[in-house]
Design a protein around this motif. Structure first.
Motif, short mmCIF file in Angstrom:
data_model
loop_
_atom_site.label_atom_id
_atom_site.label_comp_id
_atom_site.label_asym_id
_atom_site.label_seq_id
_atom_site.Cartn_x
_atom_site.Cartn_y
_atom_site.Cartn_z
N ASP A 48 2.80 -1.40 -0.38
CA ASP A 48 4.38 -1.62 0.16
C ASP A 48 4.56 -0.20 0.88
OD1 ASP A 48 6.15 -3.31 0.60
OD2 ASP A 48 7.64 -1.90 -1.40
N ARG A 49 3.97 1.26 0.58
CA ARG A 49 3.68 2.44 1.80
C ARG A 49 2.98 2.49 2.70
NH1 ARG A 49 5.76 2.56 -4.32
NH2 ARG A 49 7.92 4.41 -4.72
N VAL A 50 1.86 1.46 2.48
CA VAL A 50 0.62 1.37 3.38
C VAL A 50 2.00 0.68 4.83
CG1 VAL A 50 -1.68 1.11 3.97
CG2 VAL A 50 -0.71 2.12 2.51
N ASP A 51 2.20 0.59 5.73
CA ASP A 51 2.56 0.31 7.06
C ASP A 51 1.61 -0.58 7.45
OD1 ASP A 51 4.28 2.42 6.04
OD2 ASP A 51 4.18 3.48 8.27
N LEU A 52 -0.17 -0.11 7.84
CA LEU A 52 -0.79 -1.00 8.33
C LEU A 52 -1.33 -1.59 7.84
CD1 LEU A 52 -1.16 1.47 11.66
CD2 LEU A 52 1.42 -0.99 11.53
N ARG A 53 -1.98 -3.04 7.40
CA ARG A 53 -2.81 -3.63 6.93
C ARG A 53 -3.73 -4.42 8.16
NH1 ARG A 53 1.31 -5.83 1.96
NH2 ARG A 53 2.25 -3.45 2.18
N VAL A 54 -4.84 -4.40 7.84
CA VAL A 54 -6.01 -5.09 8.60
C VAL A 54 -7.19 -5.86 7.69
CG1 VAL A 54 -7.18 -5.69 11.30
CG2 VAL A 54 -4.89 -3.31 10.58
N ARG A 55 -6.97 -6.56 8.40
CA ARG A 55 -8.69 -7.27 7.67
C ARG A 55 -9.39 -7.50 8.99
NH1 ARG A 55 -9.17 -10.96 3.79
NH2 ARG A 55 -11.35 -11.40 3.38
N LEU A 56 -10.85 -6.46 8.10
CA LEU A 56 -12.02 -6.48 9.28
C LEU A 56 -12.86 -7.84 9.37
CD1 LEU A 56 -10.57 -3.68 9.75
CD2 LEU A 56 -13.22 -2.88 10.14
N TYR A 79 3.69 22.38 -2.67
CA TYR A 79 2.60 22.55 -1.43
C TYR A 79 2.42 21.40 -0.77
CZ TYR A 79 0.00 25.55 -4.16
OH TYR A 79 -1.28 26.78 -5.15
N PRO A 80 2.71 21.66 0.33
CA PRO A 80 3.28 20.63 0.96
C PRO A 80 1.86 19.65 1.38
CG PRO A 80 2.00 22.67 2.43
CD PRO A 80 1.85 22.99 1.44
N ALA A 81 2.20 18.33 2.19
CA ALA A 81 1.09 16.93 1.48
C ALA A 81 1.45 16.23 2.60
CB ALA A 81 1.08 16.36 0.44
N ARG A 82 2.00 16.42 4.05
CA ARG A 82 2.47 15.27 5.02
C ARG A 82 1.32 14.91 6.03
NH1 ARG A 82 6.75 13.64 5.72
NH2 ARG A 82 8.01 15.14 4.58
N PHE A 83 0.61 13.39 5.11
CA PHE A 83 -0.96 13.12 5.83
C PHE A 83 -0.70 12.24 6.02
CE2 PHE A 83 -0.88 13.50 0.78
CZ PHE A 83 -0.97 11.79 1.17
N GLN A 84 -1.72 11.50 6.62
CA GLN A 84 -2.17 10.10 6.82
C GLN A 84 -2.79 9.20 6.13
OE1 GLN A 84 -1.48 10.11 11.70
NE2 GLN A 84 -1.37 8.09 10.97
N LEU A 85 -2.15 8.25 5.37
CA LEU A 85 -3.48 7.45 4.36
C LEU A 85 -4.42 6.70 4.88
CD1 LEU A 85 -4.49 8.32 1.68
CD2 LEU A 85 -2.21 6.27 1.05
N GLY A 113 -2.72 16.24 8.79
CA GLY A 113 -3.81 15.55 8.55
C GLY A 113 -4.10 14.17 8.41
N VAL A 114 -5.12 13.89 8.17
CA VAL A 114 -5.83 12.23 7.57
C VAL A 114 -6.75 12.29 5.86
CG1 VAL A 114 -7.07 10.15 8.21
CG2 VAL A 114 -6.10 11.70 9.76
N LEU A 115 -5.88 11.36 5.66
CA LEU A 115 -6.88 11.23 4.05
C LEU A 115 -7.40 10.07 3.87
CD1 LEU A 115 -7.19 12.87 0.97
CD2 LEU A 115 -4.70 11.26 0.14
N PHE A 116 -9.00 10.01 3.65
CA PHE A 116 -9.48 8.50 3.45
C PHE A 116 -9.60 8.24 2.79
CE2 PHE A 116 -13.25 6.84 4.94
CZ PHE A 116 -13.00 5.69 4.87
N LEU A 117 -10.05 7.36 2.37
CA LEU A 117 -10.22 6.75 0.86
C LEU A 117 -10.66 5.68 1.25
CD1 LEU A 117 -6.86 7.12 -1.77
CD2 LEU A 117 -8.42 9.08 -1.21
N ASP A 118 -12.24 5.96 0.87
CA ASP A 118 -13.57 4.88 1.23
C ASP A 118 -13.45 4.25 0.13
OD1 ASP A 118 -14.65 3.20 2.47
OD2 ASP A 118 -16.48 4.79 2.74
N GLU A 119 -13.07 3.30 0.35
CA GLU A 119 -14.06 2.23 -1.56
C GLU A 119 -12.41 2.16 -2.25
OE1 GLU A 119 -15.84 -0.02 -2.21
OE2 GLU A 119 -17.54 0.93 0.02
N ALA A 120 -11.49 1.92 -1.34
CA ALA A 120 -9.76 3.13 -2.37
C ALA A 120 -10.34 1.82 -3.67
CB ALA A 120 -8.77 2.22 -1.38
N ALA A 121 -10.74 1.31 -4.16
CA ALA A 121 -10.46 0.29 -5.35
C ALA A 121 -11.34 0.70 -6.39
CB ALA A 121 -10.39 -1.14 -4.80
#
Length: 503
Positions: free
Chosen positions: A380-388, A337-343, A299-307
């Motif tokens: 480097d492990r984050v494929d897509l970077r977008v500026r809103l 434990y399995p941990a194949r998620f989208q960050l 699934g998806v692991l969402f880290l809001d306010e990641a900094a």
């Protein structure tokens, strides 16, 4: 010398191993000895089982009772062995026939009055029992919904030790599994609710189509969290094997719901930035428990306010992002434990985070320090970077209504199907899972197509890992466009997604 055997299951992570429970009754001073690396909770089973047997109307045997759990060098944790120990003692004292228990696995905690209480890990325990050749199981009645998920094993539910005794004597029947209830489907948030942000919406579609990690950077209130929460709605439903993996993690964690036991929708996990490393990755004393990254498996692991998460928490994700699993070593042993998620990361561009960049009061050094909390190796492990960008009156009243989730999901599913067909022989499902050497050697693109990527490598703008991820993104863009292989346009677009200035 009376001796009887029953079977239970020991769990190491979500992997189970059958455990043979032996009961030996000998002469001498009445005493109960439990051997086989029990933990503190299991050592207390001696008193629980003795009281449960007496309150079930059966006598406790006189003399010395020795209980052995084999393999002896395998750590045994928890109270799930109570029922197997009780049946072994009763069979050794000739109170019940042992025939039905020979090829059955017994799982459940016993209360002092003999009630059979539910325990965690029924699903992975029965999967391990089935793999070991067992075809029958007795579990707590409250856990029957979980046992019913395992095909090829006859599950029975017990509410009290008396019920199990009557079943072993052929004087009664245990509860069979009931038909599972239809899960209540909660509609996913719709992408049509997000106003503007066409670049971010496109990046979300690409991330869903290829299983890529995503970084959303921008001021507060522009839709970063809204976009992230709509990603699971774009993903395909879990396959049977994936559903069992996700459900097994929730079973071990104790968060499995009886109303919808088999998880079919990709999970969405959004921890607070104050979460500990042990809660995020997994940990605890004895054998480590699964963390939030394992609950986000498939699934998806969402880290809001990641900094705001802190370097230690963020850097702990790096190995799991590469391997799709997490290995945790503790005193009692090592578990996987399995941990194949989208960050999905969301962050503000600076500490003050005003609605408009022109109102920022942070110094250049303060902005650099803030964004430096997201380290280079992690990005480097984050494929897509977008500026809103901040919303304007024009974007708020854009022509036409935004595309709904259903329309975007249709394109995502078509792209995923193309990728799955291409990688089916190799066991991969998405472009994000494909190793870089395979893309560079066996699926190498012509030189003119990768000219921009080669130039970025020469200038040091892209690392070798980043180049591999660019190729994965290019293949995803080609799948969305319906092309057989990426062209120069897709490689250039992939490089734009990797632009560090987007962070």
């Amino acid at each position: 010398m009376p001796l009887a055997r029953t079977w239970s299951v020991a769990l190491l992570g979500i992997d189970g191993k059958p455990v043979e429970v032996e009961a030996d009754i000998g002469g001498g001073v009445p005493k109960v000895t439990l051997v086989g690396l029990p933990d503190a909770g299991l050592r207390e089973a001696k008193d629980r089982v003795r009281s449960a047997i007496r309150n079930a109307g059966e006598p406790w045997p006189d003399g010395k009772v020795t209980l052995g759990l084999s393999p002896a060098n395998l750590p045994k944790l928890g109270s799930a062995y109570d029922l197997a120990i009780a049946v072994a003692v009763l069979a050794a004292s000739a109170r019940v026939p042992a025939l039905k228990a020979l090829n059955a696995v017994l799982l459940g905690e016993l209360a002092l009055d003999g009630r059979v209480r539910p325990v965690r890990g029924i699903l992975p325990g029965l999967l391990a029992a089935r793999a070991a050749g067992m075809r029958r199981a007795v579990v707590p009645r409250e856990s029957l919904f979980e046992a019913a998920l395992v095909d090829g094993i006859e599950a029975h539910g017990a509410g009290h030790l008396r019920d199990v005794v009557a079943w072993l004597r052929d004087e009664g029947e245990l509860a069979p599994p009931s038909e599972p209830k239809a899960p209540v489907e909660v509609p996913a948030p719709d992408l049509a609710d997000v106003v503007g942000q066409p670049e971010a919406r496109w990046a979300l579609e690409v991330a869903a189509a290829g299983g890529h990690n995503l970084l959303l950077a921008g001021p507060p209130g522009v839709g970063k969290t809204m976009l992230a929460r709509r990603l699971p709605g774009l993903l395909p439903a879990l396959s049977k094997a994936e559903s069992l993996e996700v459900t097994a993690v929730q079973s071990v964690d104790g968060s499995l719901s009886a109303s919808s036991p088999l998880v079919k929708v990709p999970p969405f996990v959004a921890p607070h930035h104050s979460v500990s490393v042990a809660a995020l990755i997994g940990g605890g004393s004895g054998l480590a428990a699964p963390g939030l990254i394992s609950k986000a498996h498939r699934g998806v692991l969402f880290l809001d306010e990641a900094a705001e998460f802190g370097a230690h928490r963020l850097e702990s994700l790096r190995t799991a992002l590469e391997d799709g699993e997490v290995r945790i070593a503790r005193q009692r042993g090592s578990v996987c434990y399995p941990a194949r998620f989208q960050l999905v990361l969301a962050t503000n561009p600076c500490p003050c985070a005003p609605p408009r960049e022109t109102d920022c009061t942070c110094s250049p050094s303060a902005r650099r320090r803030y964004l430096a909390r997201l380290s280079g190796p992690l990005l480097d492990r984050v494929d897509l970077r977008v500026r809103l960008r901040p919303l304007t009156a024009l974007s708020m009243h854009e022509a036409g209504s935004p595309e709904p989730t259903a329309a975007v999901r249709e394109r995502v599913l078509a792209a995923r199907e193309r990728a799955a067909d291409r990688w089916a022989e190799r066991g991969w499902h998405t472009n994000a899972e494909v190793p870089g050497p395979v893309l560079r050697r066996e699926f190498a693109l012509p030189g003119p197509v990768t000219t921009l990527l080669d130039r970025g490598l020469d200038r040091g703008a892209v690392t070798a890992r980043g180049a591999d991820r660019c190729l994965r993104i290019a293949w995803t863009l080609a799948d969305l466009a319906g092309l057989g292989r990426p062209q120069a346009e897709q490689v250039a677009s992939a490089l734009e997604f990797r632009d560090r200035r987007a962070a």
